[in-house]
Design a protein around this motif. Structure first.
Motif, PDB file in Angstrom:
ATOM      1  N   ILE A  46     121.486 -61.982  14.002  1.00 42.17           N
ATOM      2  CA  ILE A  46     120.337 -61.721  14.879  1.00 42.17           C
ATOM      3  C   ILE A  46     119.083 -62.361  14.300  1.00 42.17           C
ATOM      4  CG2 ILE A  46     118.786 -59.910  15.723  1.00 42.17           C
ATOM      5  CD1 ILE A  46     121.287 -58.148  16.088  1.00 42.17           C
ATOM      6  N   SER A  47     118.919 -62.269  12.991  1.00 42.32           N
ATOM      7  CA  SER A  47     117.755 -62.867  12.342  1.00 42.32           C
ATOM      8  C   SER A  47     117.742 -64.386  12.542  1.00 42.32           C
ATOM      9  CB  SER A  47     117.767 -62.528  10.853  1.00 42.32           C
ATOM     10  OG  SER A  47     116.703 -63.151  10.195  1.00 42.32           O
ATOM     11  N   HIS A  48     118.898 -65.034  12.356  1.00 42.46           N
ATOM     12  CA  HIS A  48     118.985 -66.491  12.555  1.00 42.46           C
ATOM     13  C   HIS A  48     118.734 -66.860  14.016  1.00 42.46           C
ATOM     14  CE1 HIS A  48     120.148 -67.693   8.541  1.00 42.46           C
ATOM     15  NE2 HIS A  48     121.070 -66.744   8.508  1.00 42.46           N
ATOM     16  N   LEU A  49     119.291 -66.080  14.933  1.00 46.21           N
ATOM     17  CA  LEU A  49     119.075 -66.352  16.354  1.00 46.21           C
ATOM     18  C   LEU A  49     117.609 -66.168  16.734  1.00 46.21           C
ATOM     19  CD1 LEU A  49     122.239 -64.667  17.913  1.00 46.21           C
ATOM     20  CD2 LEU A  49     121.732 -67.118  17.779  1.00 46.21           C
ATOM     21  N   ASP A  50     116.973 -65.164  16.158  1.00 49.85           N
ATOM     22  CA  ASP A  50     115.559 -64.911  16.428  1.00 49.85           C
ATOM     23  C   ASP A  50     114.704 -66.068  15.926  1.00 49.85           C
ATOM     24  OD1 ASP A  50     113.516 -63.249  17.469  1.00 49.85           O
ATOM     25  OD2 ASP A  50     113.020 -62.591  15.419  1.00 49.85           O
ATOM     26  N   MET A  51     115.017 -66.574  14.727  1.00 54.45           N
ATOM     27  CA  MET A  51     114.271 -67.727  14.197  1.00 54.45           C
ATOM     28  C   MET A  51     114.493 -68.956  15.071  1.00 54.45           C
ATOM     29  SD  MET A  51     114.510 -67.275  10.010  1.00 54.45           S
ATOM     30  CE  MET A  51     115.775 -68.477   9.931  1.00 54.45           C
ATOM     31  N   ALA A  52     115.733 -69.179  15.493  1.00 54.56           N
ATOM     32  CA  ALA A  52     116.032 -70.330  16.348  1.00 54.56           C
ATOM     33  C   ALA A  52     115.303 -70.213  17.678  1.00 54.56           C
ATOM     34  CB  ALA A  52     117.534 -70.450  16.580  1.00 54.56           C
ATOM     35  N   MET A  53     115.263 -69.010  18.239  1.00 49.75           N
ATOM     36  CA  MET A  53     114.567 -68.805  19.512  1.00 49.75           C
ATOM     37  C   MET A  53     113.066 -69.067  19.357  1.00 49.75           C
ATOM     38  SD  MET A  53     114.476 -65.450  21.995  1.00 49.75           S
ATOM     39  CE  MET A  53     113.627 -64.472  20.775  1.00 49.75           C
TER      40      MET A  53
ATOM     41  N   MET B 172     108.387 -72.586  20.315  1.00 51.26           N
ATOM     42  CA  MET B 172     107.255 -73.395  19.849  1.00 51.26           C
ATOM     43  C   MET B 172     107.432 -74.853  20.254  1.00 51.26           C
ATOM     44  SD  MET B 172     106.329 -71.609  16.120  1.00 51.26           S
ATOM     45  CE  MET B 172     106.992 -72.998  15.284  1.00 51.26           C
ATOM     46  N   MET B 173     108.659 -75.361  20.196  1.00 49.53           N
ATOM     47  CA  MET B 173     108.915 -76.736  20.581  1.00 49.53           C
ATOM     48  C   MET B 173     108.635 -76.933  22.076  1.00 49.53           C
ATOM     49  SD  MET B 173     112.393 -79.123  20.305  1.00 49.53           S
ATOM     50  CE  MET B 173     113.331 -77.693  19.950  1.00 49.53           C
ATOM     51  N   ILE B 174     109.053 -75.993  22.896  1.00 55.96           N
ATOM     52  CA  ILE B 174     108.811 -76.085  24.336  1.00 55.96           C
ATOM     53  C   ILE B 174     107.314 -76.057  24.627  1.00 55.96           C
ATOM     54  CG2 ILE B 174     109.060 -74.830  26.517  1.00 55.96           C
ATOM     55  CD1 ILE B 174     111.901 -74.087  25.542  1.00 55.96           C
ATOM     56  N   LYS B 175     106.566 -75.201  23.923  1.00 58.96           N
ATOM     57  CA  LYS B 175     105.125 -75.141  24.125  1.00 58.96           C
ATOM     58  C   LYS B 175     104.483 -76.471  23.758  1.00 58.96           C
ATOM     59  CE  LYS B 175     100.817 -72.866  23.059  1.00 58.96           C
ATOM     60  NZ  LYS B 175     100.113 -74.029  23.506  1.00 58.96           N
ATOM     61  N   ARG B 176     104.897 -77.066  22.621  1.00 61.67           N
ATOM     62  CA  ARG B 176     104.336 -78.372  22.232  1.00 61.67           C
ATOM     63  C   ARG B 176     104.668 -79.431  23.289  1.00 61.67           C
ATOM     64  NH1 ARG B 176     106.273 -76.966  17.011  1.00 61.67           N
ATOM     65  NH2 ARG B 176     108.048 -78.353  17.352  1.00 61.67           N
ATOM     66  N   GLN B 177     105.880 -79.391  23.836  1.00 66.18           N
ATOM     67  CA  GLN B 177     106.261 -80.370  24.855  1.00 66.18           C
ATOM     68  C   GLN B 177     105.436 -80.180  26.126  1.00 66.18           C
ATOM     69  OE1 GLN B 177     110.493 -79.715  25.103  1.00 66.18           O
ATOM     70  NE2 GLN B 177     110.931 -81.278  23.556  1.00 66.18           N
TER      71      GLN B 177
END
Length: 72
Positions: A17-24, A29-34
């Motif tokens: 869950i922690s890894h998935l949360d970081m990936a999400m 953030m990447m989508i916002k930058r795009q």
């Protein structure tokens, strides 16, 4: 299932869950930058389009003395 097996499974699930949360969060953030970049590009595109319209209008309203002489 023993108590230690349950604890190990819970730890594994919490880690996932922690890894998935970081990936999400990274993807968010990447989508916002795009989207920010897309907004900038759309504004630039609009400005370039307006510049082209003004240039075209200017070129179509050339003064009469720019007409080449009849011998051309």
């Amino acid at each position: 299932m023993s108590q230690s097996d349950l604890e190990a499974r819970i730890i594994e699930l919490e880690t996932r869950i922690s890894h998935l949360d970081m990936a999400m969060n990274d993807m968010s953030m990447m989508i916002k930058r795009q989207w920010d970049r897309i907004d900038v590009l759309e504004r630039r595109n609009h400005l370039l389009s307006e510049d082209m319209k003004r240039m075209n209008s200017y070129m179509n309203t050339a003064p009469e003395d720019d007409v080449p002489p009849p011998h051309y």
